[in-house]
Motif scaffolding. Structure first.
Motif, mmCIF file in Angstrom:
data_model
loop_
_atom_site.group_PDB
_atom_site.id
_atom_site.type_symbol
_atom_site.label_atom_id
_atom_site.label_comp_id
_atom_site.label_asym_id
_atom_site.label_seq_id
_atom_site.Cartn_x
_atom_site.Cartn_y
_atom_site.Cartn_z
ATOM 1 N N MET A 1 0.861 -1.190 -0.156
ATOM 2 C CA MET A 1 0.094 0.049 -0.035
ATOM 3 C C MET A 1 0.856 1.196 0.205
ATOM 4 N N GLU A 2 0.359 2.363 -0.418
ATOM 5 C CA GLU A 2 1.111 3.575 -0.601
ATOM 6 C C GLU A 2 0.205 4.818 -0.428
ATOM 7 N N ARG A 3 0.699 5.613 0.256
ATOM 8 C CA ARG A 3 0.201 7.099 0.461
ATOM 9 C C ARG A 3 0.335 7.908 -1.008
ATOM 10 N N LEU A 4 -0.966 8.578 -1.152
ATOM 11 C CA LEU A 4 -0.891 9.138 -2.510
ATOM 12 C C LEU A 4 -0.879 10.599 -2.177
ATOM 13 N N ASP A 5 -0.421 11.637 -3.015
ATOM 14 C CA ASP A 5 -0.626 12.924 -3.135
ATOM 15 C C ASP A 5 -1.566 13.144 -4.580
ATOM 16 N N CYS A 6 -2.646 13.883 -4.135
ATOM 17 C CA CYS A 6 -3.623 13.754 -5.297
ATOM 18 C C CYS A 6 -3.815 15.110 -5.924
ATOM 19 N N HIS A 7 -4.984 15.555 -6.741
ATOM 20 C CA HIS A 7 -5.080 16.669 -7.520
ATOM 21 C C HIS A 7 -6.418 17.397 -6.993
ATOM 22 N N CYS A 8 -6.331 18.630 -6.869
ATOM 23 C CA CYS A 8 -7.388 19.490 -6.437
ATOM 24 C C CYS A 8 -7.712 20.453 -7.638
ATOM 25 N N ASN A 9 -9.233 20.491 -7.993
ATOM 26 C CA ASN A 9 -9.407 21.455 -8.996
ATOM 27 C C ASN A 9 -10.282 22.959 -8.482
ATOM 28 N N ASN A 10 -10.167 23.737 -9.288
ATOM 29 C CA ASN A 10 -10.701 25.159 -8.725
ATOM 30 C C ASN A 10 -11.899 25.459 -9.615
ATOM 31 N N TYR A 11 -12.811 24.679 -10.211
ATOM 32 C CA TYR A 11 -13.754 25.420 -10.919
ATOM 33 C C TYR A 11 -14.491 26.366 -10.528
ATOM 34 N N GLN A 12 -15.293 27.168 -11.004
ATOM 35 C CA GLN A 12 -15.876 28.485 -10.167
ATOM 36 C C GLN A 12 -17.093 28.057 -9.398
ATOM 37 N N TRP A 13 -17.869 26.815 -9.870
ATOM 38 C CA TRP A 13 -18.853 26.239 -9.044
ATOM 39 C C TRP A 13 -18.659 25.752 -7.898
ATOM 40 N N GLY A 14 -17.350 25.511 -7.465
ATOM 41 C CA GLY A 14 -17.036 25.031 -6.199
ATOM 42 C C GLY A 14 -17.298 25.769 -5.078
ATOM 43 N N LYS A 15 -17.401 25.431 -3.974
ATOM 44 C CA LYS A 15 -17.385 26.037 -2.655
ATOM 45 C C LYS A 15 -16.026 27.094 -2.277
ATOM 46 N N THR A 16 -16.205 28.171 -1.644
ATOM 47 C CA THR A 16 -15.084 29.032 -1.594
ATOM 48 C C THR A 16 -14.286 28.624 -0.067
ATOM 49 N N GLY A 17 -13.125 28.701 -0.345
ATOM 50 C CA GLY A 17 -12.145 28.480 0.794
ATOM 51 C C GLY A 17 -12.526 27.580 1.800
ATOM 52 N N ALA A 18 -12.271 27.917 2.940
ATOM 53 C CA ALA A 18 -12.709 26.742 4.127
ATOM 54 C C ALA A 18 -14.146 26.275 3.985
ATOM 55 N N GLU A 19 -14.917 26.965 3.394
ATOM 56 C CA GLU A 19 -16.427 26.446 3.282
ATOM 57 C C GLU A 19 -16.339 25.147 2.464
ATOM 58 N N SER A 20 -15.259 24.875 1.859
ATOM 59 C CA SER A 20 -15.355 23.819 0.972
ATOM 60 C C SER A 20 -14.883 22.338 1.575
ATOM 61 N N GLU A 21 -15.558 21.306 1.797
ATOM 62 C CA GLU A 21 -15.024 20.117 2.147
ATOM 63 C C GLU A 21 -13.813 19.803 1.376
ATOM 64 N N VAL A 22 -13.831 19.746 0.031
ATOM 65 C CA VAL A 22 -12.625 19.459 -0.853
ATOM 66 C C VAL A 22 -11.316 20.465 -0.069
ATOM 67 N N ALA A 23 -11.358 21.495 -0.169
ATOM 68 C CA ALA A 23 -10.247 22.298 0.610
ATOM 69 C C ALA A 23 -9.839 21.856 1.776
ATOM 70 N N ARG A 24 -10.802 21.626 2.818
ATOM 71 C CA ARG A 24 -10.603 21.127 4.202
ATOM 72 C C ARG A 24 -9.967 19.746 3.987
ATOM 73 N N LEU A 25 -10.455 18.681 3.381
ATOM 74 C CA LEU A 25 -9.926 17.553 3.347
ATOM 75 C C LEU A 25 -8.564 17.482 2.552
ATOM 76 N N PHE A 26 -8.567 18.063 1.517
ATOM 77 C CA PHE A 26 -6.966 18.270 0.838
ATOM 78 C C PHE A 26 -5.948 18.920 1.766
ATOM 79 N N ALA A 27 -6.326 19.859 2.476
ATOM 80 C CA ALA A 27 -5.479 20.488 3.698
ATOM 81 C C ALA A 27 -4.783 19.396 4.532
ATOM 82 N N ALA A 28 -5.855 18.771 4.960
ATOM 83 C CA ALA A 28 -5.680 17.739 6.122
ATOM 84 C C ALA A 28 -4.720 16.621 5.533
ATOM 85 N N GLY A 29 -4.893 16.268 4.302
ATOM 86 C CA GLY A 29 -3.927 15.145 3.830
ATOM 87 C C GLY A 29 -2.660 15.620 3.067
#
Length: 492
Positions: A1-29
């Motif tokens: 098993m291997e730990r991964l570094d992944c990719h985050c997109n910033n399309y305009q329909w996404g939630k902004t900053g720390a309101e976004s679970e994507v941002a919070r989850l990506f920052a945590a990992g």
């Protein structure tokens, strides 16, 4: 098993900053990542060239790691290529405003579209989709049942005019004559209605929108719920003057609660509206757009691709299947799709050491941890520890085929999602990528300032009659067209 570094997109329909679970989850990992004041829309986990994951220990692309690893040789599509791709992409999505109304092609359609137009269709692969709701999650998906559609046609004359009154009468007469809504004649009638809508002129559309909102303001509802009316009003704010504002009148409006899941294959018209989800898709980035977007709309491909099936929203729901025995902490979501299945893994914290194994799979998989903390170990066939990883929220782990992993310690309640498939992934090394051209400026429209208390039609709304026909009859034959002699999946 291997730990991964992944990719985050910033399309305009996404939630902004720390309101976004994507941002919070990506920052945590990803410890070197800092959340900024901008939209964070998607966390991609997979091998697709548009957002490839990398193995943290080596910084190599996961597709390269799979191609060169010992366990990767168990995969049937590892034919000494430089990259071996997984058949799926797993995503976490945070949605603040409506995505484009869109559909994805079948495998055969994708091959033909790519050959014809590799700029807008970069992959020769299909893109079925599954969405698991992390929060309340709303989407439009599939044409409404025929009776609901008829109710809305009766209640809203602007919708009848948009579709063509003769076309609408044909569908109504077929249903009243006893034809099932899945019958080819009913689907053909709906196809003609949809085609007429995609030909609407700017001035006519503006008048129809004004008439629609006048009726909504007067309390006319037809088959609409109040929350669907709210969706229509928000779409009107976000996409002024767009024909997609009518879409909730003819598409199912689905509201998933956390833990609910839906699936739709190719040829299904849909749009995500709001909320956060785990999404599984085929390893493709092909999209045919219909409305609510400034991007390219391929009218001919759109009309030809849709299956025009009218069905209730329950059709798209995927039940959770609890696994038994040592895997009782795992729920499976298994749609009718070979490209992916999803496991939800939930382990309660315990002060005592406990062994909670993941199911051993003879295929590759990716797991994202969204909550909790614990210790994940890989063991050999003699149950001897081979590798150990402390895992916590935000960690993303690649598990090779045949490997046995288990959680042995859980200091806080653990929640994770694992996507896997026994299918071969596509050969993206032969992928043709062509530089996109600038988007054409929209046609000017006449000034028609009209307004009501709830809705304003802008005087210079950029609405274009989108009609990108194929250049020759020979090219038209390259793309499978909707055929009344075919079954619901387009197979003759």
């Amino acid at each position: 098993m291997e730990r991964l570094d992944c990719h985050c997109n910033n399309y305009q329909w996404g939630k902004t900053g720390a309101e976004s679970e994507v941002a919070r989850l990506f920052a945590a990992g990803h410890p070197d990542f800092t959340i900024e004041k901008k939209p964070y829309s998607e966390l991609w986990m997979g091998t697709h060239p548009d957002g490839p994951a990398r193995v943290r220990a080596s910084a190599r692309k996961l597709s390269t790691h799979i191609a060169t690893s010992e366990s990767g040789r168990k995969l049937s599509n590892n034919n000494r290529r430089d990259n071996v791709h997984l058949p799926f992409i797993m995503k976490v999505m945070s949605i603040d405003r409506t995505l484009s109304i869109q559909v994805h092609p079948t495998k055969d359609q994708a091959v033909r579209l790519h050959a014809r137009d590799p700029v807008n269709y970069p992959d020769e692969h299909h893109k079925p989709e599954l969405a698991y709701a992390l929060t309340q999650f709303e989407l439009l998906c599939g044409f409404r049942p025929a009776q609901e559609l008829l109710d809305n046609l009766e209640a809203f004359p602007p919708l009848r005019n948009l579709f063509g009154t003769g076309n609408c009468d044909k569908l109504r007469n077929l249903i009243h004559a006893g034809f099932e809504q899945t019958h080819l004649k009913c689907r053909t009638a709906l196809a003609e209605m949809f085609k007429k809508m995609m030909d609407v002129e700017a001035d006519e559309l503006r008048e129809l929108l004004f008439a629609l909102f006048t009726l909504l303001d007067e309390g006319v509802r037809g088959a609409l719920r109040e929350d669907t009316v709210a969706v229509i009003r928000k779409m009107a704010d976000d996409f002024k003057g767009d024909v997609g504002i009518f879409s909730p009148l003819y598409l199912n409006h689905m509201v998933l609660m956390p833990g609910e899941c839906c699936y739709y294959a190719a040829e299904e018209l849909h749009a995500y509206l709001s909320g956060e989800c785990v999404e599984c898709v085929g390893c493709s980035n092909n999209t045919i757009r219909a409305a609510c977007t400034p991007k390219y709309i391929d009218r001919e491909a759109l009309i030809d691709c849709l299956n025009y099936r009218m069905t209730p929203p329950e059709y798209y729901l995927v039940p959770s299947i609890p696994l038994a025995g040592p895997h009782a902490h795992v729920d499976e979501y298994a749609p009718d799709c070979k490209d992916f299945q999803l496991h939800r893994i939930r382990i309660q914290a315990s002060s005592a050491q406990q062994v909670k194994p993941f199911p051993v799979l003879d295929c590759a998989s990716i797991t994202v941890f969204v909550a909790g903390s614990g210790v994940l170990v890989e063991v050999d066939e003699n149950d001897q520890e081979v590798k150990r990883q402390h895992v916590t929220r935000g960690d993303i782990i690649y598990i090779p085929p045949g490997n046995s992993v288990q959680v042995i310690e859980c200091s806080s309640d653990l929640e994770a999602y694992r996507t896997f498939s026994y299918e071969d992934g596509p050969d993206h090394d032969s992928r043709t990528v062509v530089q996109r051209q600038p988007v054409m400026a929209p046609m000017p429209v006449k000034k028609m300032p009209v307004q009501t208390a709830a809705y304003t039609v802008p005087s210079q709304t950029p609405i274009t009659k989108v009609k990108f026909g194929l250049e020759t009859e020979e090219k038209k034959k390259e793309l499978p067209r909707f055929n009344p002699a075919c079954d619901m999946d387009g197979v003759c």
